[in-house]
Design a protein around this motif. Sequence first.
Motif, PDB file in Angstrom:
ATOM      1  N   PRO A  12       0.931  -0.924  -0.367  1.00  0.00           N
ATOM      2  CA  PRO A  12       0.031   0.016   0.232  1.00  0.00           C
ATOM      3  C   PRO A  12       0.740   0.910  -0.372  1.00  0.00           C
ATOM      4  N   SER A  13       0.118   2.704  -0.204  1.00  0.00           N
ATOM      5  CA  SER A  13       0.888   3.502  -0.881  1.00  0.00           C
ATOM      6  C   SER A  13       1.326   4.390   1.156  1.00  0.00           C
ATOM      7  N   LEU A  14       2.327   4.911   0.815  1.00  0.00           N
ATOM      8  CA  LEU A  14       2.892   4.821   2.653  1.00  0.00           C
ATOM      9  C   LEU A  14       2.746   6.521   2.862  1.00  0.00           C
ATOM     10  N   THR A  15       2.261   6.161   3.967  1.00  0.00           N
ATOM     11  CA  THR A  15       1.875   7.739   4.941  1.00  0.00           C
ATOM     12  C   THR A  15       2.524   8.568   4.914  1.00  0.00           C
ATOM     13  N   THR A  16       3.974   9.589   5.443  1.00  0.00           N
ATOM     14  CA  THR A  16       4.768   9.944   4.981  1.00  0.00           C
ATOM     15  C   THR A  16       4.762  12.039   5.593  1.00  0.00           C
ATOM     16  N   ILE A  17       5.503  12.252   5.885  1.00  0.00           N
ATOM     17  CA  ILE A  17       5.615  13.485   5.900  1.00  0.00           C
ATOM     18  C   ILE A  17       6.376  14.398   4.756  1.00  0.00           C
ATOM     19  N   ASN A  18       5.710  15.402   4.508  1.00  0.00           N
ATOM     20  CA  ASN A  18       6.225  15.903   3.844  1.00  0.00           C
ATOM     21  C   ASN A  18       6.403  17.520   3.788  1.00  0.00           C
ATOM     22  N   GLN A  19       8.287  17.159   2.686  1.00  0.00           N
ATOM     23  CA  GLN A  19       9.235  18.400   3.735  1.00  0.00           C
ATOM     24  C   GLN A  19       9.455  19.702   1.875  1.00  0.00           C
ATOM     25  N   PRO A  20       8.975  21.160   2.290  1.00  0.00           N
ATOM     26  CA  PRO A  20       9.328  21.743   1.329  1.00  0.00           C
ATOM     27  C   PRO A  20      10.317  21.908   1.231  1.00  0.00           C
ATOM     28  N   ASP A  21      11.190  20.774   0.117  1.00  0.00           N
ATOM     29  CA  ASP A  21      12.509  20.089  -0.182  1.00  0.00           C
ATOM     30  C   ASP A  21      12.923  21.665  -1.058  1.00  0.00           C
ATOM     31  N   PHE A  22      12.548  21.996  -2.395  1.00  0.00           N
ATOM     32  CA  PHE A  22      13.139  22.775  -3.303  1.00  0.00           C
ATOM     33  C   PHE A  22      13.269  23.845  -2.572  1.00  0.00           C
ATOM     34  N   GLU A  23      11.688  25.085  -1.600  1.00  0.00           N
ATOM     35  CA  GLU A  23      11.873  25.926  -0.928  1.00  0.00           C
ATOM     36  C   GLU A  23      13.138  25.754   0.521  1.00  0.00           C
ATOM     37  N   MET A  24      13.406  24.722   1.063  1.00  0.00           N
ATOM     38  CA  MET A  24      14.763  25.179   2.173  1.00  0.00           C
ATOM     39  C   MET A  24      16.083  25.491   1.160  1.00  0.00           C
ATOM     40  N   GLY A  25      15.827  24.551  -0.228  1.00  0.00           N
ATOM     41  CA  GLY A  25      17.536  25.020  -0.855  1.00  0.00           C
ATOM     42  C   GLY A  25      17.857  26.089  -1.514  1.00  0.00           C
ATOM     43  N   ARG A  26      16.331  26.438  -1.378  1.00  0.00           N
ATOM     44  CA  ARG A  26      16.545  27.965  -2.081  1.00  0.00           C
ATOM     45  C   ARG A  26      16.777  28.963  -1.117  1.00  0.00           C
ATOM     46  N   MET A  27      16.432  29.271   1.015  1.00  0.00           N
ATOM     47  CA  MET A  27      16.270  29.465   1.417  1.00  0.00           C
ATOM     48  C   MET A  27      17.335  29.756   1.820  1.00  0.00           C
ATOM     49  N   ALA A  28      17.800  28.427   2.607  1.00  0.00           N
ATOM     50  CA  ALA A  28      19.369  28.106   2.234  1.00  0.00           C
ATOM     51  C   ALA A  28      19.743  28.685   1.987  1.00  0.00           C
ATOM     52  N   THR A  29      19.865  29.170   0.240  1.00  0.00           N
ATOM     53  CA  THR A  29      20.846  29.695  -0.644  1.00  0.00           C
ATOM     54  C   THR A  29      20.755  31.268  -0.137  1.00  0.00           C
ATOM     55  N   ASN A  30      19.815  31.815  -0.463  1.00  0.00           N
ATOM     56  CA  ASN A  30      19.564  33.216  -0.372  1.00  0.00           C
ATOM     57  C   ASN A  30      20.342  33.579   0.799  1.00  0.00           C
ATOM     58  N   ALA A  31      19.491  33.003   2.327  1.00  0.00           N
ATOM     59  CA  ALA A  31      20.327  33.229   3.584  1.00  0.00           C
ATOM     60  C   ALA A  31      21.769  32.698   3.914  1.00  0.00           C
ATOM     61  N   LEU A  32      22.867  31.947   3.142  1.00  0.00           N
ATOM     62  CA  LEU A  32      24.091  31.827   2.934  1.00  0.00           C
ATOM     63  C   LEU A  32      25.005  33.641   2.113  1.00  0.00           C
ATOM     64  N   ILE A  33      24.029  33.839   0.668  1.00  0.00           N
ATOM     65  CA  ILE A  33      24.431  35.062  -0.045  1.00  0.00           C
ATOM     66  C   ILE A  33      24.475  35.846   0.311  1.00  0.00           C
ATOM     67  N   ASP A  34      22.983  36.652   1.305  1.00  0.00           N
ATOM     68  CA  ASP A  34      22.771  37.234   2.623  1.00  0.00           C
ATOM     69  C   ASP A  34      24.079  37.658   2.898  1.00  0.00           C
ATOM     70  N   GLN A  35      24.862  36.245   3.641  1.00  0.00           N
ATOM     71  CA  GLN A  35      25.631  36.695   4.608  1.00  0.00           C
ATOM     72  C   GLN A  35      27.087  37.175   3.915  1.00  0.00           C
ATOM     73  N   ILE A  36      26.939  36.204   3.008  1.00  0.00           N
ATOM     74  CA  ILE A  36      28.131  36.490   2.104  1.00  0.00           C
ATOM     75  C   ILE A  36      28.812  37.868   1.794  1.00  0.00           C
ATOM     76  N   LYS A  37      28.185  38.448   1.785  1.00  0.00           N
ATOM     77  CA  LYS A  37      28.000  40.277   1.049  1.00  0.00           C
ATOM     78  C   LYS A  37      27.588  40.588   2.438  1.00  0.00           C
ATOM     79  N   ASP A  38      27.321  40.404   3.429  1.00  0.00           N
ATOM     80  CA  ASP A  38      27.101  41.165   4.034  1.00  0.00           C
ATOM     81  C   ASP A  38      27.212  40.635   6.265  1.00  0.00           C
ATOM     82  N   THR A  39      28.249  40.412   6.351  1.00  0.00           N
ATOM     83  CA  THR A  39      28.883  39.532   7.579  1.00  0.00           C
ATOM     84  C   THR A  39      28.145  39.991   8.459  1.00  0.00           C
ATOM     85  N   SER A  40      28.085  41.216   9.111  1.00  0.00           N
ATOM     86  CA  SER A  40      27.419  41.740  10.355  1.00  0.00           C
ATOM     87  C   SER A  40      25.764  40.969  10.207  1.00  0.00           C
ATOM     88  N   LEU A  41      25.037  40.385   9.479  1.00  0.00           N
ATOM     89  CA  LEU A  41      23.930  39.975   9.647  1.00  0.00           C
ATOM     90  C   LEU A  41      23.997  39.402  10.335  1.00  0.00           C
TER      91      LEU A  41
END
Length: 338
Positions: free
Chosen positions: A288-317
Amino acid sequence: MNSGKATIHDISKALNIDSSTVSRALNNSPRVSSKTKAKILTKAAELGYQRNSLASNLRTNKTNTIGVIVPRISRSFFSSVISGIEETAYKNGYNVIICQSLEDVNREKKIMDNLLSNRVDGVLISISMQTSSYEHLKPFRNHGAPIVFYDRPCNFEGCTSVSIDDFEASFKATEHLISNGCKNIVHFGGPQNIALYKNRKKGYLAALEKYGLEINEIFCFENELSENDGVIMAKEILKMKNVDGIYAANDTSAISALQYLKSKDVKIPEDIAIVGFNNDPISSVIEPSLTTINQPDFEMGRMATNALIDQIKDTSLSVRPIVLKSELIVRSSSKVMP
């Protein structure tokens, strides 16, 4: 003149414009008028000028490259996270170096050393299951480059993490099994040195406590949640006899356990209901098909990258944990009472 061999001085000579002005125009300086800039860019293209990125990087101390450390690219979840990382990095003018730790802390250490040697501007990392100390991350941080954790958050000073609320998701998964009549629920857990798996176990235990169910330590497994581990745990469950529910901290172990139990004539979900975690593509097509927890995987990658680039540009953040929403997807592997 050979294509790709032109220099700033060649452009300067062809247009009779000072080479410093040409250099500013090629670097999009506001000190050069739009008209002059357009003329210089046109001539640069005509002559086949190519910017010397290495020389530019040495001057600015930036490589416009970020390193990504992933436990296993073969896992669907991580592949989707990487898609979010690459798309976001590309839009922001960054190159990406992707490395696999294969859940091996020594390999992870070597990768960090290599990324430091290659002078990447920052690192996105989901730590290996073997990682219990962060000493190997300190040289990179001491160099002044930011680190952002994704999926597996870590308590490492000065670093942002992007993840879901693993406690809440696990509570929700366990509560679902309880609401469908399960009283003896086994937990397939990952290494407890990893905060993610520790929080998933805590969520499971909290749900049992809320609904007055007995907490039995022999129902709590701990391993790397591989396919083989799923089979091993399923064999142990058959020895226990009274188990009526499984909450697994990943789909890989849940699915291999499900398939093994079926091969031993255990009815899913009538005898044992199963809930996994990650919403791997196969979870919707197995029987049978599996009940499971879905995570926003693509969005996680997008937000993590934006956070990293923001800190690269401004290390005081200031840095802070970023917590994304998860979703319980109910399918045929868990009991649904009439």
